[in-house]
Design an enzyme around this catalytic site. Sequence first.
Site, PDB file in Angstrom:
ATOM      1  CB  SER A  75      -0.951   0.009   1.200  1.00  0.00           C
ATOM      2  OG  SER A  75      -2.031  -0.875   0.976  1.00  0.00           O
ATOM      3  CB  SER A 116      -4.280   1.227   3.925  1.00  0.00           C
ATOM      4  OG  SER A 116      -3.404   1.050   2.844  1.00  0.00           O
ATOM      5  CE  LYS A 168      -4.693   1.693  -0.398  1.00  0.00           C
ATOM      6  NZ  LYS A 168      -4.114   0.363  -0.223  1.00  0.00           N
TER       7      LYS A 168
END
Length: 419
Positions: free
Chosen positions: A110, A168, A113
């Site tokens: 993640s 997340s 991101k």
Amino acid sequence: MLTPPTPARRSLLVMSAALLSASLAAPAAAAAPAAVAAPSPSTSPTATPPAHMSTVGGARLGEPGTQADLGSGVPVLPKDVTARSWIIADAESGEVLAAHNAHWRLPPASTLKMLFADTVLPRFPRTNEHKVAASDLAGMGAGSSLVGVKENHTYTVHDLWLGVFLKSGNDAVHVLSQMNGGIKQTVEDMQAHADELQALDTRVLSPDGYDRPGQVSSAYDLTLVARSGLQKKDFREYCSTVTAKFGSDEIRNTNRLLSGDTDVPVYQGIAGVKNGNTSQAGATFTGVAERGGHVLLVTVMNPEKHEHNEVYKEAARLFDWGFGAVGKVKPVGELVPPKSAVRAGARPGATSPAGQAGGTGSGGPSSKPVAAEPSGDRARGAGIALAVAGGLLVLLGGGAFLVNRRWPLPDLVRRRTRS
């Protein structure tokens, strides 16, 4: 609304009156070292670091193993860091203080991101509302981290970004991706932005960082992306938020150096950025922190030691070393500028891609003075208006990519809560 800080948390980050200036008249060839990608075109992660990796940022960063110049007065690097790859960089100057397999292509989880946010965040005003359709939530991977986005509910863009950064939430990522024209379009946009940033180790296949065969990045690239994202006021706000309301629930940031845990204290001066964890990537983390007037970026990828919160413990050790070494250690490389800045002829460390500043839907360059704001400078299109102590305003022409000490990094903002 913001929870008022305690008096002990009202310390403000010291503003630097010494401003970086872009050498816009210099030839582009002299602006930055040549961006040399890894010799092999393969984007599949390897079991051991390749003998030759990308040399973006300097030749030493393409060498396997630990790269550091430990001269007189420089502290010894911590021995108990087991990450497959890590990097410590000065966020302001772009100097890489030390690194370990910096360009090793690994699954990012993640932390990808950050690239999603840096690409998509400026496109939608935070007050925009979106009613979630079933199709917005289609295609999420099994076991995805979720913030709890619900079909037929209406959310502001602001709330969705809190879901992305704090929890997340892959569901929030998918909704924002659909608003951006769909998953495929968003992946293409992210890849184009990674290429613009010279994050050439990065191959994007999913906007949320969910494991996909061939989806990779590197500690170096993730640090480049974080540095770019931190130019944006909204990005800084979201990644520094500890708790917030999402619908009827309270959500808490899963970055343990920011929010703390039983075995990990809140790191002094921390202000983000993003953590991740998947079965293929292991634990990954990029953080930014300020101490003693210095702002450092640290990225850690996949510690071999699998203790609870190990990625945060190792990041904290690297931060500690960095703050002890900054100003004493000879850099082993640098964070390169985006391609558009090189084309414009600006020098490394003070360069910017046009139109990347902002994140609040603001327009083009402004010639009017901009008052200093508690949360940082205002970026306006191709220029950055910087208000310094005493109300002095300096306009850096040509789109200067400026990482400066007026980021919102003190405890005052690090303990930000939203309701």
